[in-house]
Scaffold this active site. Structure first.
Site, PDB file in Angstrom:
ATOM      1  N   MET A   1      29.388  38.978  40.082  1.00  0.00           N
ATOM      2  CA  MET A   1      28.612  39.840  39.192  1.00  0.00           C
ATOM      3  C   MET A   1      27.620  39.052  38.336  1.00  0.00           C
ATOM      4  O   MET A   1      27.481  39.309  37.147  1.00  0.00           O
ATOM      5  CB  MET A   1      29.564  40.672  38.324  1.00  0.00           C
ATOM      6  CG  MET A   1      30.540  41.508  39.123  1.00  0.00           C
ATOM      7  SD  MET A   1      29.776  42.544  40.404  1.00  0.00           S
ATOM      8  CE  MET A   1      29.461  44.021  39.451  1.00  0.00           C
TER       9      MET A   1
ATOM     10  N   ILE B   1      23.549  37.490  38.252  1.00  0.00           N
ATOM     11  CA  ILE B   1      22.235  37.402  38.883  1.00  0.00           C
ATOM     12  C   ILE B   1      21.933  35.920  39.098  1.00  0.00           C
ATOM     13  O   ILE B   1      22.135  35.098  38.198  1.00  0.00           O
ATOM     14  CB  ILE B   1      21.175  38.080  37.997  1.00  0.00           C
ATOM     15  CG1 ILE B   1      21.432  39.594  37.984  1.00  0.00           C
ATOM     16  CG2 ILE B   1      19.763  37.762  38.477  1.00  0.00           C
ATOM     17  CD1 ILE B   1      20.605  40.361  36.995  1.00  0.00           C
ATOM     18  N   LEU B   2      21.467  35.590  40.297  1.00  0.00           N
ATOM     19  CA  LEU B   2      21.152  34.195  40.626  1.00  0.00           C
ATOM     20  C   LEU B   2      19.647  33.969  40.470  1.00  0.00           C
ATOM     21  O   LEU B   2      18.847  34.891  40.688  1.00  0.00           O
ATOM     22  CB  LEU B   2      21.594  33.901  42.058  1.00  0.00           C
ATOM     23  CG  LEU B   2      23.123  33.946  42.257  1.00  0.00           C
ATOM     24  CD1 LEU B   2      23.467  34.188  43.722  1.00  0.00           C
ATOM     25  CD2 LEU B   2      23.766  32.663  41.745  1.00  0.00           C
TER      26      LEU B   2
ATOM     27  N   HIS C   1      27.441  45.630  48.412  1.00  0.00           N
ATOM     28  CA  HIS C   1      27.167  46.492  47.256  1.00  0.00           C
ATOM     29  C   HIS C   1      27.739  47.879  47.561  1.00  0.00           C
ATOM     30  O   HIS C   1      27.577  48.381  48.674  1.00  0.00           O
ATOM     31  CB  HIS C   1      25.657  46.559  46.999  1.00  0.00           C
ATOM     32  CG  HIS C   1      25.329  47.365  45.789  1.00  0.00           C
ATOM     33  ND1 HIS C   1      25.532  46.897  44.504  1.00  0.00           N
ATOM     34  CD2 HIS C   1      24.862  48.629  45.660  1.00  0.00           C
ATOM     35  CE1 HIS C   1      25.176  47.840  43.639  1.00  0.00           C
ATOM     36  NE2 HIS C   1      24.767  48.896  44.319  1.00  0.00           N
TER      37      HIS C   1
ATOM     38  N   GLU D   1      37.649  51.095  50.400  1.00  0.00           N
ATOM     39  CA  GLU D   1      38.306  51.078  51.720  1.00  0.00           C
ATOM     40  C   GLU D   1      37.258  50.804  52.818  1.00  0.00           C
ATOM     41  O   GLU D   1      37.513  50.046  53.748  1.00  0.00           O
ATOM     42  CB  GLU D   1      38.912  52.468  51.948  1.00  0.00           C
ATOM     43  CG  GLU D   1      40.304  52.470  52.519  1.00  0.00           C
ATOM     44  CD  GLU D   1      40.745  53.908  52.727  1.00  0.00           C
ATOM     45  OE1 GLU D   1      40.815  54.323  53.891  1.00  0.00           O
ATOM     46  OE2 GLU D   1      40.997  54.602  51.707  1.00  0.00           O
TER      47      GLU D   1
HETATM   48  C1  GAR Z   1      33.208  45.784  45.068  1.00  0.00           C
HETATM   49  O1  GAR Z   1      33.216  47.172  45.015  1.00  0.00           O
HETATM   50  C2  GAR Z   1      31.811  45.265  45.358  1.00  0.00           C
HETATM   51  O2  GAR Z   1      31.101  46.069  46.256  1.00  0.00           O
HETATM   52  C3  GAR Z   1      31.181  45.313  43.993  1.00  0.00           C
HETATM   53  O3  GAR Z   1      32.185  44.840  43.122  1.00  0.00           O
HETATM   54  C4  GAR Z   1      33.466  45.187  43.672  1.00  0.00           C
HETATM   55  C5  GAR Z   1      34.302  43.925  43.733  1.00  0.00           C
HETATM   56  O4  GAR Z   1      35.627  44.203  44.104  1.00  0.00           O
HETATM   57  N1  GAR Z   1      30.002  44.514  43.940  1.00  0.00           N
HETATM   58  C6  GAR Z   1      28.902  44.854  43.271  1.00  0.00           C
HETATM   59  O5  GAR Z   1      28.802  45.859  42.592  1.00  0.00           O
HETATM   60  C7  GAR Z   1      27.740  43.862  43.398  1.00  0.00           C
HETATM   61  N2  GAR Z   1      26.505  44.454  42.985  1.00  0.00           N
HETATM   62  P1  GAR Z   1      36.569  43.063  44.662  1.00  0.00           P
HETATM   63  O6  GAR Z   1      36.521  41.923  43.642  1.00  0.00           O
HETATM   64  O7  GAR Z   1      37.930  43.692  44.731  1.00  0.00           O
HETATM   65  O8  GAR Z   1      36.042  42.626  46.003  1.00  0.00           O
END
Ligand code: GAR
Length: 214
Positions: free
Chosen positions: A89, A91-92, A108, A171
């Site tokens: 999470m 920004i790079l 995403h 899922e």
């Molecule tokens: C996931 O839903 C992923 O798609 C989202 O964060 C969650 C991480 O869950 N990513 C973003 O929103 C990036 N923009 P996890 O740590 O259990 O994989």
């Protein structure tokens, strides 16, 4: 192909990628998992699988560029050839993203280009969309943008809360990310003019990877 996974939290997508790499014949392995948050649950997921972990706490760096330089150094030291952002999470900087162009994937939880950024599921419900989903794409400097490797569709049901919808989308994420990663490590996802063309193993063009509603 040596893979570096970047996380910030729970690590459920990381677990799905670990599962994919354990499949017989899978041509990638996770060389390192790096978290920018010291207490990230995903670090335990990696440790349980015997994968080396590193914490690079962004709070210890004065600027985005100095954090990114350390991240880049750690990835190169581990011999990483492909980065997978899995709930990373941060920004790079443009410089980092350019160095890893077409060698960095992100997942995403929406059907991009819809609902970039945060609070995705709440915004999808408020917008009244009937289908949402998730997207695996190559990373570009603009947030949640870049050539799309694969998408999965997920219905929005009446009575959904951001939490119930997030769980249904998650899922799908756990199915989609391993499928997309497999295509990339096999060299079957080619970026041509900011669009991804998928190839069959015999070199002919394949149909786009779209996972229908679950
Ligand atoms: C996931 O839903 C992923 O798609 C989202 O964060 C969650 C991480 O869950 N990513 C973003 O929103 C990036 N923009 P996890 O740590 O259990 O994989």
């Amino acid at each position: 192909m040596k893979i570096g996974v970047l996380i910030s939290g729970r690590g459920s997508n990381l677990a799905a990628l670990i599962g994919a790499c354990a499949e017989p014949g899978f041509r990638g392995r996770i060389a390192v998992v790096i978290s920018n948050r010291p207490g990230a649950e995903g670090l335990k997921v990696a440790e349980a699988a015997g994968i080396p972990t590193q914490v690079i706490d962004h709070k210890n760096f004065a600027s985005r560029e100095t954090f990114d330089a350390e991240l880049d150094r750690a990835l190169r030291e581990a011999g990483v050839e492909l980065i997978c952002n899995a709930g990373f999470m941060r920004i790079l900087s443009d410089g980092f993203v350019d160095k890893w162009r077409n060698r960095q994937l992100n997942i995403h939880p929406s059907l991009l280009p819809a609902f970039k950024g945060l609070h995705v599921h709440q915004r999808a419900i408020e917008a009244g969309v009937k289908i949402t989903g998730c997207t695996v794409h190559f990373v570009r400097p603009e947030m949640d943008e870049g050539p799309i490797v694969a998408q999965a569709a997920v219905p929005v049901l009446s009575g959904d809360t951001p939490e119930t919808l997030a769980a249904r989308v998650l899922e799908a994420e756990h199915k989609l990310y391993p499928m997309a990663l497999k295509l990339v490590v096999e060299g079957r996802a080619r970026v041509v003019g900011e669009q991804v063309t998928l190839m069959e193993a015999d070199g002919t063009e394949a149909a786009p990877l779209f996972v229908p509603a679950i």
